[in-house]
Design an enzyme around this catalytic site. Structure first.
Site, short mmCIF file in Angstrom:
data_model
loop_
_atom_site.label_atom_id
_atom_site.label_comp_id
_atom_site.label_asym_id
_atom_site.label_seq_id
_atom_site.Cartn_x
_atom_site.Cartn_y
_atom_site.Cartn_z
N ASP A 152 0.82 -1.21 0.00
CA ASP A 152 0.00 0.00 0.00
C ASP A 152 0.86 1.27 0.00
O ASP A 152 0.66 2.17 0.80
CB ASP A 152 -0.97 -0.01 1.20
N HIS A 195 -2.70 1.07 11.95
CA HIS A 195 -2.51 -0.35 11.64
C HIS A 195 -1.03 -0.65 11.44
O HIS A 195 -0.25 0.23 11.16
CB HIS A 195 -3.27 -0.73 10.37
N GLN A 263 -3.22 -5.10 6.28
CA GLN A 263 -3.03 -3.99 7.21
C GLN A 263 -3.94 -4.22 8.42
O GLN A 263 -5.16 -4.03 8.33
CB GLN A 263 -3.35 -2.65 6.52
N ARG A 293 2.70 13.32 10.16
CA ARG A 293 1.39 13.25 9.51
C ARG A 293 0.67 12.04 10.09
O ARG A 293 1.08 10.90 9.89
CB ARG A 293 1.59 13.06 8.00
N ASP A 295 -1.65 9.38 10.12
CA ASP A 295 -2.36 8.70 9.04
C ASP A 295 -3.68 8.11 9.52
O ASP A 295 -3.75 7.52 10.60
CB ASP A 295 -1.46 7.57 8.52
N GLU A 337 -4.62 13.64 9.00
CA GLU A 337 -5.08 13.16 7.69
C GLU A 337 -6.47 12.56 7.88
O GLU A 337 -6.64 11.37 8.07
CB GLU A 337 -4.14 12.11 7.10
N HIS A 401 -0.98 11.79 -2.94
CA HIS A 401 -0.78 10.42 -3.43
C HIS A 401 -2.09 9.63 -3.46
O HIS A 401 -2.13 8.55 -4.00
CB HIS A 401 0.23 9.72 -2.54
N ASP A 402 -3.13 10.17 -2.83
CA ASP A 402 -4.41 9.47 -2.79
C ASP A 402 -5.38 10.01 -3.85
O ASP A 402 -5.10 11.01 -4.51
CB ASP A 402 -5.04 9.57 -1.39
N ARG A 526 -4.49 4.36 -7.86
CA ARG A 526 -3.80 5.55 -7.36
C ARG A 526 -2.36 5.63 -7.89
O ARG A 526 -1.77 6.71 -7.90
CB ARG A 526 -3.78 5.55 -5.82
#
Ligand code: GLC
Ligand code: GLC
Length: 655
Positions: A152, A195, A263, A293, A295, A337, A401-402, A526
């Site tokens: 991922d 995770h 994950q 950041r 997540d 995020e 990136h998403d 992505r």
């Protein structure tokens, strides 16, 4: 009469008193000097009561609460004891200048180490490039060791203690951090704390049947509980896998996995997990990180019968991490995020939770305005959603990136007569290029045929029309695409907060369709907007300077670079204060930026046709009669109408 608060404070003080001997032991073992020790203790005195209160809320019903709180305190103390001296020096500085991140001089960039520079030591050679572009903030996508195969994009971490060997070592990371620090660039890394990968040591211990570590995750013997939870959960990656739980053959049990099946969601109702992740957090911070950041913040607490997103305890948890950072790594900031409904996004933002946050609503609505050529929904939203608490800031971005999800509020849309469901469908059609006349070349991400939900992948340039224009070799369309990109950058760089470029944008990088050749990436669209940096563009830039014949690439680079440099020269762009201007034209977004007596007016035309605005509007908003557009030096008088070219953006200073 003693209040509930007094009661907790009393317990907090007593607990700290009881823990003093252990704390003294940490100081003795670590042999730090008195000054450093007292600094910690002063901060502890300031933050202990609130910290205790937060942990008490989460964990006081546990029989072993006192043990865990002791371990939390000792972990924090060790974190500070091990903090390198240069970082402590930055801490001291930032304690006195807590709003450093609100400066107009801050401009960010994000990149993948391997795709941009190959590895960490190569990246060190590119510090000059970042400086030249004007960046003062650099977010490196996850670079820790990951599981083999699909990981991922680095978000399936096997250990937070070592770097992915393909990228380098922790030592390389420290060296890069030092180089960046000297260049005045803050370093941002992810704290992927919702995770771990299924091959993290804790997960492996769980798989081997270790009960203590099985309690680090959410593990169920049969479908009973998972099915009860599923009734109220959404699916994050429905095209990859259905549901939120994964069967593990070895354990013969079900594991909670909100994202990919590899994950594993951590179980924060277990205080041991909180303590263990605190230790990982402090380790990461101490490698030389300025901003973490956080997540997937929305997902970190679960409760039966809820969506298990944005629960109150998620905030309590982050606030506890924040207090511990204030105590052990005081220069460190948190960035949230939360790519969720705008009402929920803001709840993570405060001085004592996340000081900064992605602004997904602005991002989505800028693209929405480009598609509709109309700024009504953007304005309707900004009107009551832009303001933030003091000592915080938005991170404004256009692509990351998403994927892009259309996370505006349905009621905001309703209020101006837009049906949210239909509008999202239109936006998806538009950005996948299905809608007649669309300039965009995005592709679907996680299309869910049952719910009609879909998100969009694609690079900024491909979504803004450059891919189509280049393919058709159409100069006029190239020019329009360029203007769209600069329009969006022009807003992001001026509206208030930290502007964040997704590197590659400065060259107008197009979609990379080759990702499908890699089996570990093929299932995730992505990757289309995560292309490898093409360094040959830099040579074109040299030619541009030498021969004066600009290619579209060098023009995009030069214009982006120029806007960043301009931002830094405009004190009105510091802070967050922004007032909308009623432009009386639904194609023009207008606002004034204010900071300590400085003003800048921004007007942005989202239409592909020229638009006018009455000069008088400027006079009242900008308190002047003559204004200069600092982007091209043209002067305007408020006695006349102002004409904005298609997609033109003006940054107006009073003259
Ligand atoms: C965040 C990341 C995304 C990742 C997910 C799971 O949303 O931005 O790329 O897939 O978390 O870690
Ligand atoms: C979830 C996350 C979001 C991410 C997405 C991955 O919705 O909240 O951050 O973009 O998953 O596509």
């Amino acid at each position: 009469m003693s209040t509930a608060q007094d009661e907790i404070d009393f317990k907090a003080d007593l607990t700290l008193q009881r823990l003093q001997p252990q704390l003294q032991q940490v100081w003795q073992t670590s042999q730090i000097d008195d000054v450093k020790q007292h600094e910690f203790e002063a901060r502890l005195a300031e933050h202990w009561r609130p910290l205790f209160g937060l942990l008490f809320q989460l964990y006081s019903s546990r029989y072993d609460f006192f043990y865990h709180i002791e371990q939390v305190l000792l972990t924090a103390a060790r974190g500070w004891a091990e903090r390198p001296e240069d970082l402590c020096a930055i801490d001291r500085h930032r304690i006195n200048e807590p709003n450093w991140f609100q400066s107009e001089r801050i401009s960010g960039g994000a990149l993948y180490v391997d795709l941009f520079g190959e590895n960490l030591s190569k990246l060190r050679e590119q510090v000059g490039y970042f400086k030249n572009l004007g960046l003062t903030y650099l977010h490196l996508m996850p670079l820790f060791a990951v599981r083999p195969g699909n990981n991922d994009g680095g978000y399936a971490i096997s250990t937070y203690r070592s770097v992915d060997p393909r990228l380098g070592t922790i030592e390389d990371l420290r060296l890069l951090a030092t180089d960046l620090q000297q260049a005045g660039i803050s370093l941002v890394l992810d704290f992927v704390f919702n995770h771990t990968s299924d091959d993290h040591e804790w997960a492996k211990l769980a798989q081997s049947g270790n009960r203590e570590f099985q309690e680090y995750y959410y593990i169920f013997p049969d479908r009973e509980k998972p099915e009860q939870y599923e009734r109220t959960l959404r699916e994050i990656f429905p095209t990859v896998r259905r549901g939120n739980f994964t069967w593990h053959d070895g354990m013969q049990q079900w594991v909670w996995t909100s994202f990919n099946s590899f994950q594993w969601d951590l179980n924060y109702s277990n205080p041991a997990v909180f303590r263990a992740m605190l230790e990982e957090m402090l380790f990461i911070a101490n490698t030389g990180i300025d901003i973490l950041r956080l997540d997937a913040v929305a997902f970190i607490w679960k409760k039966m019968g809820t969506s298990c997103e944005n629960l109150p305890e998620a905030h309590t948890l982050i606030q506890a991490f924040n207090r511990l950072a204030r105590i052990a790594t005081p220069g460190l900031l948190f960035k949230s995020e939360a790519i969720v409904h705008p009402d929920d996004v803001v709840k993570y933002i405060s001085e004592y939770e996340c000081q900064i946050s992605y602004n997904p609503t602005l991002m989505a609505l800028l693209w929405e305005s480009l598609a509709t050529r109309n700024v009504s929904l953007l304005i309707q939203t900004l009107r009551h959603r832009y303001k933030l608490p003091k000592n915080t800031a938005w991170v404004n971005y256009l692509r990351c990136h998403d994927d892009i999800g259309w996370t505006f509020d349905d009621a905001d849309a309703q209020a101006i007569g837009i049906n949210a469901y239909d509008h999202r469908k239109f936006l998806n059609d538009f950005y996948t290029g299905q809608f007649p006349g669309s300039f965009a070349r995005g592709v679907p991400f996680q299309e869910n045929h049952e719910t009609g939900d879909m998100r969009i992948s694609g690079t900024m340039a491909s979504l803004a029309g450059l891919e189509q224009a280049i393919e058709e070799d159409n100069e006029e369309k190239k020019e329009l695409a360029l203007r769209r990109m600069l329009l969006l950058h022009g807003v992001s760089l001026s509206i208030g907060g930290i502007p964040l470029l997704y590197l590659g944008e400065e060259w107008g990088m197009l979609n990379d369709y080759d990702f499908v050749k890699d089996p570990a990436k093929a299932g995730d669209s992505r990757w289309i907007h995560r292309p490898k940096m093409q360094w040959e563009f830099l040579e074109e830039l040299d030619d541009h300077i030498k021969l004066g014949n600009g290619s579209i690439r060098s023009t995009i680079f030069r214009s982006t670079q120029k806007l960043i440099a301009l931002r830094k020269s405009l004190p009105a762009l510091a802070g967050q204060e922004m007032e909308l201007i009623a432009t009386a034209n639904e194609h023009i977004l207008g606002y004034v930026r204010l900071y300590e007596g400085n003003r800048l007016i921004v007007l942005a035309n989202f239409s592909d046709e020229a638009q006018v605005i009455e000069g008088n509007k400027l006079r009242t908003a900008g308190l002047g009669r003559f204004f200069q557009n600092v982007i091209n030096d043209k002067t305007y008088a408020t006695s006349e109408q102002l004409v904005l070219e298609p997609y033109q953006i003006l940054w107006l200073n009073r003259v």
